[in-house]
Design an enzyme around this catalytic site. Structure first.
Site: not given
Length: 396
Positions: A139, A225, A254
């Protein structure tokens, strides 16, 4: 306004991309505890999807927000120099492989920027390489390019006609499949050191080492990532540091802002040197407010070694979960404070999440029927014990 009123407004006016949401609205937080509109307390085991690493109302965040807001300068644009932006970039370079940093507003923007960086690297050398290989069940975001890189048909199918070409997915942890997918136009391989949304699945160390060697041999760039795995979450400042495998480009978001939206692209000088003025940019990315908050959070976590905190607490929580004797727990996996509990197909993770919410605990889920835990790093051992005890009762 009560929950029913909020739900009514949401259903009438908000784009229904989230559908029927979990029926709770949190209005206050302290430490690892959230409170709903009725004053009911919940222990948070999800941290806003691995975002609120320092929990709620932490002085390193709250004080920085208040101080910067009182200065009156929230945004000036990247036309001018921004002091906290420069300081944050220097801090990240000091503690990672990177020589250069660019700030965005989100993880998706960071990932898209990383892919642009990889393509420009080859374009600047007169090469026609442009393809990106990523992994099944990965993702990487919700923009068209990051959806194209995301290894889920569910996300891609409605937009396939618009998705840019040049993206290929291969099985995760499968070196042979990766080798077979590479051709003369491959620019970069983009991987999560541990897949979060894809089921909390860590990469094999041998796999990542072999991928790095393959990239070096063929002149391909390696992108990590670390939007979900970064910022102390997995037991080191960034997950790649535990593998000893250094990427050419890395993304972060995040936990980088501990609740305030910010993302980052980190790159080696080799790659960054190929970017020219005007190749990339952002109106809000790296704004004064976001960088001031992130700088305060990052300094606090680094100075107080929250990587070690996550490693120690994560080991404690994982061992406690593994000690649960239940045929509904097929596997417990993860790193640091990012943990997945694999459940059988006939025992939906979403339903278990709802049951735990009713007991006053806030876990999450991941694809593959996994109960996902990413608690604030400030959670106490007593709070973790209470969660494990309640989970054990619910499973029984």
């Amino acid at each position: 306004m009560n929950l029913s009123d909020i739900k009514s407004l949401d259903s009438q006016h908000f784009l229904q991309v989230f559908g029927e949401r979990t029926p709770v609205c949190f209005v206050r937080g302290e430490g690892a505890t959230l409170y709903d509109q009725d004053g009911k307390a919940y222990t948070d085991l999800f941290a806003g999807i691995a975002v609120n690493s320092l929990g709620y109302n932490h002085p390193a965040i709250t004080d920085a927000i208040i101080a910067q807001a009182k200065s009156g300068v929230l945004h000036t644009s990247n036309i001018y120099y921004v002091q906290p932006q420069a300081e944050l970039a220097a801090l990240l370079c000091q503690h990672t492989f990177a020589d250069r940093v660019f700030f965005s507003n989100s993880g998706a923007e960071a990932n898209e920027g990383a892919m642009k960086l990889a393509c420009k690297y080859f374009y600047a050398q007169g090469s026609k390489r442009y393809k990106i290989i990523s992994a099944d069940h990965s993702f990487h975001g919700r923009t068209l390019a990051t959806v194209a890189a995301t290894g889920h048909d569910y996300y891609q199918e409605p937009f396939r006609a618009l998705l840019p070409k040049g993206f290929t997915q291969v099985p995760y942890n499968d070196l042979g499949a990766l080798v077979a997918a590479i051709d003369d136009e491959t620019a970069a391989i983009m991987l999560e050191p541990m897949q979060g949304e894809g089921g909390v699945t860590p990469a094999n160390c041998e796999y990542l080492m072999a991928v790095r060697e393959l990239c070096d041999k063929l002149g391909i760039l390696l992108i990590f990532d670390e939007v979900q795995t970064g910022v102390c979450r997995t037991g080191s400042l960034y997950c790649y540091q535990q593998y000893g495998v250094v990427p050419d480009i890395m993304t972060s978001a995040k936990g980088l802002g501990c609740g305030f939206p910010i993302g980052a692209i980190l790159a080696s000088e080799k790659v960054a040197s190929k970017i020219s003025k005007g190749d990339h940019g952002s109106t809000f990315g790296g704004n004064t407010f976001a960088c001031a908050v992130s700088l305060s959070a990052m300094r606090f976590m680094i100075e107080n070694d929250y990587s070690a905190v996550a490693k120690e607490k994560g080991a404690y929580l994982m061992n406690a979960l593994k000690a649960i004797k239940s045929d509904k727990v097929l596997e417990v996996r993860g790193m640091g404070m990012l943990i997945g509990i694999q459940l059988p197909p006939d025992f939906p993770a979403g339903k278990l999440m709802g049951k735990m919410l009713a007991r006053g605990f806030v876990p999450g889920t991941a694809s593959g029927n996994v109960l996902r835990l990413a608690p604030p790093l400030v959670i106490s051992y007593e709070e973790m014990d209470a969660f494990v005890s309640a989970l054990k009762e619910e499973l029984e």
